[in-house]
Design a protein around this motif. Structure first.
Motif, PDB file in Angstrom:
ATOM      1  N   GLY A 369      21.495  31.442  52.157  1.00  0.00           N
ATOM      2  CA  GLY A 369      22.562  32.214  51.604  1.00  0.00           C
ATOM      3  C   GLY A 369      21.860  33.666  51.043  1.00  0.00           C
ATOM      4  N   ALA A 370      22.604  34.304  50.194  1.00  0.00           N
ATOM      5  CA  ALA A 370      22.108  35.267  49.479  1.00  0.00           C
ATOM      6  C   ALA A 370      22.440  35.724  47.956  1.00  0.00           C
ATOM      7  N   VAL A 371      21.949  36.492  47.471  1.00  0.00           N
ATOM      8  CA  VAL A 371      22.199  37.020  46.078  1.00  0.00           C
ATOM      9  C   VAL A 371      21.724  38.305  45.910  1.00  0.00           C
ATOM     10  N   ALA A 372      22.449  38.900  44.948  1.00  0.00           N
ATOM     11  CA  ALA A 372      22.161  40.449  44.815  1.00  0.00           C
ATOM     12  C   ALA A 372      21.673  40.640  43.544  1.00  0.00           C
ATOM     13  N   LYS A 373      20.958  41.680  43.385  1.00  0.00           N
ATOM     14  CA  LYS A 373      20.530  42.269  41.997  1.00  0.00           C
ATOM     15  C   LYS A 373      19.204  41.610  41.618  1.00  0.00           C
ATOM     16  N   LEU A 374      18.486  40.973  42.544  1.00  0.00           N
ATOM     17  CA  LEU A 374      17.207  40.468  41.797  1.00  0.00           C
ATOM     18  C   LEU A 374      16.350  41.627  41.596  1.00  0.00           C
ATOM     19  N   THR A 375      15.424  41.325  40.479  1.00  0.00           N
ATOM     20  CA  THR A 375      14.487  42.483  40.234  1.00  0.00           C
ATOM     21  C   THR A 375      13.106  42.176  40.413  1.00  0.00           C
ATOM     22  N   GLU A 376      12.602  40.939  40.532  1.00  0.00           N
ATOM     23  CA  GLU A 376      11.202  40.837  40.484  1.00  0.00           C
ATOM     24  C   GLU A 376      10.802  40.255  41.945  1.00  0.00           C
TER      25      GLU A 376
END
Ligand SMILES: Nc1nc2c(ncn2[C@@H]2O[C@H](COP(=O)(O)OP(=O)(O)O)[C@@H](O)[C@H]2O)c(=O)[nH]1
Ligand SMILES: [Mg+2]
Length: 692
Positions: A369-376
């Motif tokens: 799957g996927a996820v948005a807006k990770l920063t690190e």
């Protein structure tokens, strides 16, 4: 989409030489499984997989797309990877997270370079391979020839599971060699089939191939082999179960026949994936953090996932693709990035179908799957539960082979260029961006010229940053060949007001060191406080160069004498006198241009050695060695001027049809041959005029 238990999930990658039909096959699978109700075509730019504007514009895949297919109560995550050499990074990252590789071969072309690249990427990870001979409906399609090319290059594990009925426009079905049934395709593209008896004219051939298949399956199962040798009747289901084991162990590479754009054989391929492709819980993963933990695809265990792709989307920002190796990840939760050692907040989770983002509440072990807006987080990182910190095996990306220099077109491009370059390298780890220490240019490196060009086009389209691209400056140097003594320069301006007075005598001589400065001033001829200014003046003159504006190196300058004026002498005056004296002295010392020489190692199939050697000779290379390598490859070592191999990625690809690789490392500087000096000076002058 419903949640599937781990045993009903399959993670499958489609790999091949560019153009063999992966995207069309993904489209046919989506259509056959009724996930879409219209069969898109690559030429029309309306497929699910090739959704990126650059892909539609070029009608090739540039980036891996995901397409979840629901078939026979199983979720098959299809990863459609690009096939062109410049995008091999995408092949590596997709191969890292799948448990089965479907390698397509064009029935009229047989095995091509991209097929071999896909094969070796699968072998590297011991991922079992299904070979699909596609485009059976095309002119010159020939199953036997394509099969032979695969068996001769990949070995005897390659055996047909299907025997096609007809070819080209008369490709109408296949014989399933396990069932010994003929499966006829419908005349439309709906993907439906009818089962019947094996046509008489194909029976002998089918029998012979079935024997081969059964023997290959039996080879990997002792008990079955005994029964086979004793001519015991072996049920088809037993054979299918044994095939599944033999396949997972890499003992057999089954070959199917299809025609994706007319949707023939797609359903049979999906059946084969459900029947024999490993499920995630068949494949455990070991951590690489020295804790030696085995991670199982158990949804109730502690969470661990591997990030295999990052997309910089101008609207949703960064989109991170990952495969869950254990546990369950929920939307709106927190995890630990054990690679960057930072915590990450997980927002809304998605499953992806091409560009479509389908929100889901959770993702369980085995799923993608996927996820948005990770920063690190970057591609290759491990995400895990804060309570159990593990690191999974990452992704090894190939080294860049081609480098270009980029400069912003306008002031506003300049302001945005840094961030935009960082975002496109975030997306593609086979791109590297940096500053050339020697020339100060911003450089971008990738796997080939078109790879870099496409990346910069994407940057312009996605982030509105336009740049000029060119080959990087070759970091030439200049030096002197002989010594010159007592060169004098007097800088004197005494026309009223505060005058300037600086007067030096210097010796210059060649040196092994980059730069040496000494003084043998006698009797305070040049006051001590001005000597550093003399050295500074010399260094500045060296940086400006003599013949073509390249930095001067390997000189020893000695300040031997001079004079000063109590009022008008200053650091500035002595600096100017020194830099002029240096230019005068060095120009009298037979200055020459030095060029960087690289040590190059070229690894190629034996049959290209001659062509590569003669090409290297035209590039002024000195071959220092040739080493036979395994699998019929040879490594050539040589010293070659950097200026001659700036486009070597393209040259080698055309000489070896993409089968060669090379690495370069800086070796030393050498004098540029006389016949090249004028053109180098002219090019440097033009570049200075353009930049002034
Ligand atoms: N005749 C025929 N053409 C095909 C078939 N599969 C793909 N093509 C064509 O081959 C070209 C490349 O297909 P594509 O799916 O983009 O290949 P990929 O690069 O492997 O993804 C396109 O023009 C397709 O229409 C097939 O089974 N039969
Ligand atoms: Mg494609």
């Amino acid at each position: 989409m419903k949640t599937y238990p781990v045993e009903r999930i399959r993670n499958v990658g489609l790999f091949s030489h560019g153009g063999a039909g992966k995207t069309s096959m993904t489209e046919a699978m989506l259509f056959t499984s009724k996930a879409i109700n219209r069969l898109g075509r690559v030429e029309d730019g309306n497929t699910v997989s090739d959704w990126d504007p650059d892909e539609i514009k070029r009608t090739i895949s540039i980036s891996t797309s995901i397409a979840p297919i629901e078939w026979r109560d199983t979720k098959i995550n299809i990863l459609d990877a690009p096939g062109y050499a410049d995008f091999v990074g995408e092949v590596k990252s997709a191969m890292r997270v799948v448990d089965c590789a479907v390698v397509l071969v064009d029935a009229s072309a047989g095995v091509e370079v991209g097929t071999e690249v896909a094969w070796s990427a699968a072998t590297e990870r011991s991922t079992p391979v299904i070979l699909v001979i596609n485009k059976m409906d095309r002119e010159n399609a020939n199953f036997a020839t394509a099969l032979e090319s695969a068996q001769s290059i990949f070995g005897s594990t390659v055996v047909p599971l299907h025997l096609p009925i007809g070819a080209e426009s008369s490709f109408s079905g296949v014989i399933d060699l396990l069932d010994m049934k003929a499966i006829t395709f419908s005349k439309t593209t709906d993907g439906s089939t009818t089962v019947g008896e094996v046509p008489a004219e194909l029976r002998d051939e089918a029998e012979a191939l079935r024997l081969q298949l059964v023997e290959k399956i039996a080879e990997s199962d002792e008990e079955l082999m005994m029964r086979y040798l004793e001519d015991d009747a072996i049920e088809v289901d037993e054979l299918r179960a044994a095939l599944r084991t033999a396949f997972a162990q890499g003992h057999i590479v089954p070959v199917l026949a299809t025609a994706a754009t007319t949707n023939r054989g797609t359903g049979l391929l999906l059946d084969t994936l459900v029947d024999i492709a490993p499920a995630p819980h068949d494949c455990s993963a070991k951590t690489i953090d020295g804790k030696d933990i085995t991670v199982y695809a158990d949804a109730d265990a502690s969470f661990a996932a591997l990030v295999f792709k990052t997309i910089a989307d101008p609207f949703v920002g960064k989109l991170t693709y990952f495969r869950v190796y254990s546990g369950t990840l929920k939307s709106d939760s927190h995890v630990w990035n054990s690679t960057s050692g930072k915590e990450e907040r997980i927002g809304q989770l998605f499953i992806l179908r091409g560009k479509e983002q389908i929100p889901v509440g959770e993702l369980r072990a085995g799923d993608i799957g996927a996820v948005a807006k990770l920063t690190e987080t970057r591609t290759g990182d491990t995400l895990c539960a804060t309570g159990r910190r593990v690191i999974l095996d990452g992704i090894t990306f190939p080294y860049p082979l081609f480098t270009a220099a980029v400069s912003p077109k306008t002031k506003s491009d300049l302001d945005k260029m840094g961030t935009a370059l960082a975002r496109i390298t975030d997306e593609d780890q086979t791109l590297r961006v940096g500053r050339d220490q020697a020339t100060g240019e911003t450089i971008i490196s990738g796997l080939g010229e078109s790879h870099v060009q496409i990346a910069l086009d994407r940057m312009a389209r996605k982030f509105g940053v336009n740049v000029d691209v060119g080959l990087p400056m070759v970091p030439y140097r200049e030096t002197i060949q002989r010594s010159v003594q007592r060169v004098e320069y007097k800088h004197k301006k005494q026309t009223g007001g505060h005058g300037q007075y600086g007067h030096v005598f210097i010796d210059v001589a060649p040196s092994d060191k980059e730069f040496e400065f000494s003084e043998s001033i006698f009797g305070g001829a040049v006051p001590r406080q001005y000597i550093p200014a003399v050295e500074k003046g010399v260094r500045e003159a060296m940086d400006e160069g003599l013949l073509a504006g390249f930095p001067v190196v390997n000189v020893h300058v000695t300040l031997t004498d001079g004079s000063y004026h109590n009022v008008d002498s200053s650091e500035m005056a002595f600096k100017i006198a020194a830099s002029q004296a240096f230019k005068k002295a060095a120009l009298a010392a037979q200055p020459v241009i030095l060029e960087p020489v690289l040590k190059i190692e070229v690894t190629i199939p034996d049959n290209y050695t001659g062509d590569v050697m003669s090409d290297l000779t035209t590039k002024r290379a000195h071959v220092s060695g040739m080493t036979p390598m395994e699998r019929g490859f040879t490594r050539i070592e040589a010293d070659v001027p950097a200026a001659e191999v700036q486009r070597y990625a393209t040259d080698l690809r055309s000489i070896t049809q993409g089968r060669g690789t090379f690495t370069t490392t800086f070796s030393h500087y050498q004098q540029v041959p006389a016949h090249l000096v004028d053109s180098i000076i002219a090019a440097a002058k033009t570049r200075q005029e353009n930049h002034s």
